[in-house]
Design an enzyme around this catalytic site. Structure first.
Site, PDB file in Angstrom:
ATOM      1  N   ILE A 139     -34.766 -35.248  75.915  1.00 44.36           N
ATOM      2  CA  ILE A 139     -36.014 -35.302  75.163  1.00 44.36           C
ATOM      3  C   ILE A 139     -36.437 -33.845  75.042  1.00 44.36           C
ATOM      4  CG2 ILE A 139     -37.412 -35.733  77.252  1.00 44.36           C
ATOM      5  CD1 ILE A 139     -39.209 -37.533  75.455  1.00 44.36           C
ATOM      6  N   SER A 140     -36.664 -33.405  73.822  1.00 46.91           N
ATOM      7  CA  SER A 140     -36.806 -31.967  73.586  1.00 46.91           C
ATOM      8  C   SER A 140     -38.116 -31.432  74.153  1.00 46.91           C
ATOM      9  CB  SER A 140     -36.713 -31.677  72.093  1.00 46.91           C
ATOM     10  OG  SER A 140     -35.536 -32.250  71.568  1.00 46.91           O
TER      11      SER A 140
END
Ligand SMILES: C[S@@+](CC[C@H](N)C(=O)[O-])C[C@H]1O[C@@H](n2cnc3c(N)ncnc32)[C@H](O)[C@@H]1O
Length: 385
Positions: free
Chosen positions: A95-96
């Site tokens: 998840i960035s």
């Protein structure tokens, strides 16, 4: 308000105060809190190229503080092949970092009602944010990994949004939903899949992390024209995303035998071409796009190291002794890779050390190339156009 919601609000406030969250994205960030998308098991760097699992159940507070730090979180390793009791070696989904997510969403310039295609669903968080911004029924997101896609569907439903999650190879886009106003990739490409262009309406935008085997870190925004081509500038060169699966860069092993190879010396420090300056690294990568590099610490506790470059059957190594002005070079194979890297760096210097933002990418039906300042001045590999 739960602890998690309070932490989300604090993160949102901090991003906004730092100028990292465009005002129009504040409400989506509050409506789609990140903890609803981060899985119970996340992976942390354990050094030496390994990753170990961290479980929410074992330490909920540590898990939650990781969720609300402005950092990327690894959510899958080794394409799911390593069980969550094992040790991972390759990051294959994450998840960035919130500030990068916010920046890219700002760069995407969406408006309510626009149709958006996302490549790389991952946890589903970005798709949820997009859905809050453009509205239900307008977001399609494609994930190559079936397990991740299913997990994202569950998380999205739990968060009360329902973008269309398609399991498949995003390189093909998703023709049934075309034309799109916007395409956003959250995995990096070396070659922009042409279906993204044909599935975007003229005037629409494609935003994608982009790189070469030499340098992964750029972000490009293309505008599609009415002749089936897309052009646009590089907006950044500091955001490294994982590659889309089919465009992963190999990790060559260092050669076992060094005897009998060509020897020379260089006064150009490898840090200058591959480490110190993002603009230099980007530009060198444009000129030697298929060259993979690696730094290997000498392991003596000091700053000595070896810089490696690989491409096909060719390799080069430069041994750097801290403080020395001249470094030993050994090269082998049909291409003299260090000589090519040096020439690429000199080219960049002679061009006036242009910043990454002066470069752009052209994507047409039959070719793709990087240009400097305008599409009429390609700057690809020497000798090619
Ligand atoms: C950095 S993660 C995406 C993060 C995601 N947008 C989120 O909000 O959590 C990149 C994702 O791209 C996926 N991916 C890689 N190659 C792909 C492809 N060819 N098509 C679709 N998804 C791909 C990976 O499996 C991974 O889940």
């Amino acid at each position: 308000m739960t602890d998690a919601e309070a932490l989300n609000r604090r993160l949102v406030d901090e991003l906004a105060a730092a100028g990292a969250l465009p005002q129009e994205w504040r409400a989506p960030f509050l409506a789609a809190p990140r903890h609803l998308f981060v899985p119970r098991v996340i992976w942390e760097d354990a050094g030496g190229g390994t990753l170990t699992p961290r479980r929410r159940d074992e330490n909920p507070a540590a898990w939650l503080s990781a969720v609300y730090a402005d950092e990327a979180i690894v959510t899958q390793v080794d394409d799911g092949a390593t069980p969550d009791t094992g040790t991972g070696s390759r990051v294959t989904s994450s998840i960035s970092k919130p500030s990068i997510v916010a920046r890219m969403l700002g760069d995407l310039e969406v408006e309510r009602g626009m149709r958006v295609l996302e490549i790389g669903t991952g946890t589903g968080w970005n798709a949820a944010l997009l859905t809050h911004a453009v509205g239900e029924g307008n977001v399609t997101t494609v994930e190559v990994d079936g397990v991740l896609a299913e997990r994202a569907r569950t998380a999205l439903a739990g968060a009360g949004v329902s973008p269309l999650v398609v399991t498949g190879d995003g390189a093909g886009g998703y023709p049934p939903g075309a034309p799109y106003d916007r395409v956003i990739a959250t995995a990096s490409v070396r070659v922009v899949p042409y279906p993204w262009v044909t599935q975007t309406r003229p005037g629409g935008l494609i935003l994608s992390p982009w790189g070469t085997a030499y340098d992964n870190g750029a972000l490009v925004r293309l505008t599609v024209d009415d002749r089936g081509a897309a052009y646009g500038p590089f907006l950044d060169n500091t955001i490294a995303f994982m590659w889309v699966r089919a465009q992963r860069v190999p990790r060559p092993a260092v050669p076992a035998h060094l005897a009998g190879v060509a020897e020379s010396t260089t006064t150009l420090h490898p840090d200058a071409v591959a480490f110190d300056d993002y603009d230099a690294r980007f530009a060198v990568g444009v000129r030697v796009p298929d060259v993979v590099t690696r730094f290997e610490d000498a392991g003596d506790g000091g700053d000595d190291f070896t810089f490696w470059a690989f491409s096909g059957a060719s390799w080069a190594r430069v041994d750097v002794i801290d403080g020395a002005v001249s470094h030993r070079v050994r090269q082998h194979g049909p291409r003299a890779l260090w000589t090519e890297i040096e020439a690429a760096y000199r080219w960049w210097e002679e061009a006036g050390r242009p910043e990454t933002g002066r470069f752009g990418l052209a994507v047409t039906a039959d070719r793709q190339y990087v240009y400097l300042d305008s599409p009429g001045t390609p700057v690809g590999r020497p000798g090619s156009r």
